[in-house]
Design a protein around this motif. Sequence first.
Motif, PDB file in Angstrom:
ATOM      1  N   TYR A   1     -38.908 -31.721   5.146  1.00  0.00           N
ATOM      2  CA  TYR A   1     -39.151 -32.426   6.389  1.00  0.00           C
ATOM      3  C   TYR A   1     -40.500 -33.275   6.233  1.00  0.00           C
ATOM      4  N   ALA A   2     -40.391 -34.086   7.030  1.00  0.00           N
ATOM      5  CA  ALA A   2     -41.661 -35.154   6.942  1.00  0.00           C
ATOM      6  C   ALA A   2     -42.861 -34.764   6.689  1.00  0.00           C
ATOM      7  N   GLU A   3     -43.748 -35.208   5.762  1.00  0.00           N
ATOM      8  CA  GLU A   3     -44.998 -34.615   5.190  1.00  0.00           C
ATOM      9  C   GLU A   3     -45.938 -34.648   6.416  1.00  0.00           C
ATOM     10  N   LYS A   4     -45.717 -35.919   7.263  1.00  0.00           N
ATOM     11  CA  LYS A   4     -46.871 -35.905   8.400  1.00  0.00           C
ATOM     12  C   LYS A   4     -45.731 -35.484   9.719  1.00  0.00           C
ATOM     13  N   LEU A   5     -46.391 -34.369  10.296  1.00  0.00           N
ATOM     14  CA  LEU A   5     -45.587 -33.934  11.332  1.00  0.00           C
ATOM     15  C   LEU A   5     -46.524 -33.921  12.545  1.00  0.00           C
ATOM     16  N   PRO A   6     -46.169 -33.962  13.728  1.00  0.00           N
ATOM     17  CA  PRO A   6     -47.098 -33.857  14.845  1.00  0.00           C
ATOM     18  C   PRO A   6     -47.423 -32.357  14.902  1.00  0.00           C
TER      19      PRO A   6
ATOM     20  N   VAL B   1     -45.855 -15.979  14.954  1.00  0.00           N
ATOM     21  CA  VAL B   1     -46.056 -17.341  15.038  1.00  0.00           C
ATOM     22  C   VAL B   1     -47.198 -17.724  13.936  1.00  0.00           C
ATOM     23  N   LEU B   2     -48.611 -17.183  14.211  1.00  0.00           N
ATOM     24  CA  LEU B   2     -49.632 -17.324  13.266  1.00  0.00           C
ATOM     25  C   LEU B   2     -49.288 -17.161  11.929  1.00  0.00           C
ATOM     26  N   ASN B   3     -48.335 -16.137  11.436  1.00  0.00           N
ATOM     27  CA  ASN B   3     -48.151 -15.743  10.228  1.00  0.00           C
ATOM     28  C   ASN B   3     -47.054 -16.738   9.705  1.00  0.00           C
ATOM     29  N   ARG B   4     -46.152 -17.055  10.476  1.00  0.00           N
ATOM     30  CA  ARG B   4     -45.099 -17.970   9.765  1.00  0.00           C
ATOM     31  C   ARG B   4     -45.118 -19.547  10.065  1.00  0.00           C
ATOM     32  N   SER B   5     -46.412 -20.139  10.455  1.00  0.00           N
ATOM     33  CA  SER B   5     -46.320 -21.431  10.951  1.00  0.00           C
ATOM     34  C   SER B   5     -47.290 -21.923   9.915  1.00  0.00           C
TER      35      SER B   5
ATOM     36  N   PRO C   1     -50.747 -23.571   9.229  1.00  0.00           N
ATOM     37  CA  PRO C   1     -51.861 -23.606  10.320  1.00  0.00           C
ATOM     38  C   PRO C   1     -52.242 -24.960  10.795  1.00  0.00           C
ATOM     39  N   GLN C   2     -52.115 -26.111  10.133  1.00  0.00           N
ATOM     40  CA  GLN C   2     -52.393 -27.354  10.367  1.00  0.00           C
ATOM     41  C   GLN C   2     -51.626 -27.845  11.542  1.00  0.00           C
TER      42      GLN C   2
END
Length: 425
Positions: free
Chosen positions: A139-144, A167-171, A173-174
């Motif tokens: 997926y795009a390196e630059k995501l919103p 959510v915090l464990n599987r996303s 962080p940026q």
Amino acid sequence: MRRKEKRLLQFAGLLIAALLFLPNVGLWSLYRDRVFDNSPDTMDRPGGIPPIQLNQMRKVAQVGLDGVRRTDWHDYEAMRRDAARFGNGEQGKPFPLTETDQVDQAYRENGFNIYVSDRISLNRSLPDIRHENCKQKLYAEKLPNTSIIIPFHNEGWSSLLRTVHSVLNRSPPQLIAEVILVDDFSDKEHLKVPLEEYMKRMPKVHILRTKKREGLIRTRLLGAAAAKGEVITFLDSHCEANVNWLPPLLDRIAQNRKTIVCPMIDVIDHDNFGYDTQAGDAMRGAFDWEMYYKRIPIPPELQRDDPSQPFESPVMAGGLFAVDRKWFWELGGYDTGLEIWGGEQYEISFKVWMCGGRMEDIPCSRVGHIYRKYVPYKVPGGISLAKNLKRVAEVWMDEYAEYVYQRRPEYRHLSARNMAERRRS
Ligand code: LR7
Ligand code: MN
């Protein structure tokens, strides 16, 4: 000699700094692992951590014909840690229930078995049941980035916290701008000071509260109005995000900001908390003339050769979706005259299709949801789902509202608040 010593010292200094600060290597990574882990009954698997294939460790990036740089967003380190977990409910396995676990009291407050939920780790692991092709996707390196908005009314402690932890464990962080928990005037003590105290350790999590019972629609709007992320992602308060769930959603919005995207919604069993796909995966949202939401098979002519590809959906289930924040407001958000529960999933779906946007289900993004056994909370007097449905039909379905009245004649004379006013705006 002197110079050599200096070199050595410099090298030692660098090594210490790396140990302390480098992500995934440094001591901070240990801290990150431990700080959230207050798991009951979870140990390291005897025999150590299972090996992970080398090709799964490789982070690749490619530039597509469109000039977009795409990357592998999987967090293999987290996946390896998850794979090593065992204990109650780990790997999404059903909790072995005894009859004493199934007393009525366990279901009364939440409509699902909170005793079982309380005995499963807040960081439990889930089975990666995505289609094989999802594992290779870039997926795009630059995501919103996104604000995650979770409305809740008298939600159970462990089910709410497991939503946030997953959510915090599987996303990445940026990609998480913030997590906004919006309390719809709950009266349970655990959702007051204890929740605020708990969330102090999670700086990205904010808590907002309504001043009176608003219902889930206006509660979501309160969260959305405060959101700062480029995208807003709504979840119910009893969900579990699965492996790499977020990048596939954000990627579609990055390609077309008028796309509203929904993950595939998996089932967390309300008795034993086993995690599984819904019956029949190649299904999409629909409704009948009673405005009853249902899932029906994707028509064969629309089925893709590759079932991991996004597909269009006429209407969403309601609770779990991501939308470009500005586009959400260009669509008018939700109709604030919809009360407590229901109908808003049609309203937002109709609007996105009528305003030149689109709605898609994304097979490579999976989120579990606890389907309740029954609705545990009270609905204030004078409010009914029927009124919401009538309102949506009258405002958006034009002559098709007549079909609804033929099936539900009792809707014809219901008074739904502010209807004329809404139509004018
Ligand atoms: O008064 C309320 N105030 C709230 O804040 C009532 C509920 N809520 C919260 C609640 O805590 C939860 O987070 O709102 C969210 C949704 O309420 P649920 O979980 O009782 O709803 P549901 O899962 O039974 O219903 C589905 O349909 C609803 C119609 O209004 C919403 O769109 C829900 O978000 C939606 N859930 C899903 O789409 C998950 C998949 C289930 C299906 C289909
Ligand atoms: Mn729900």
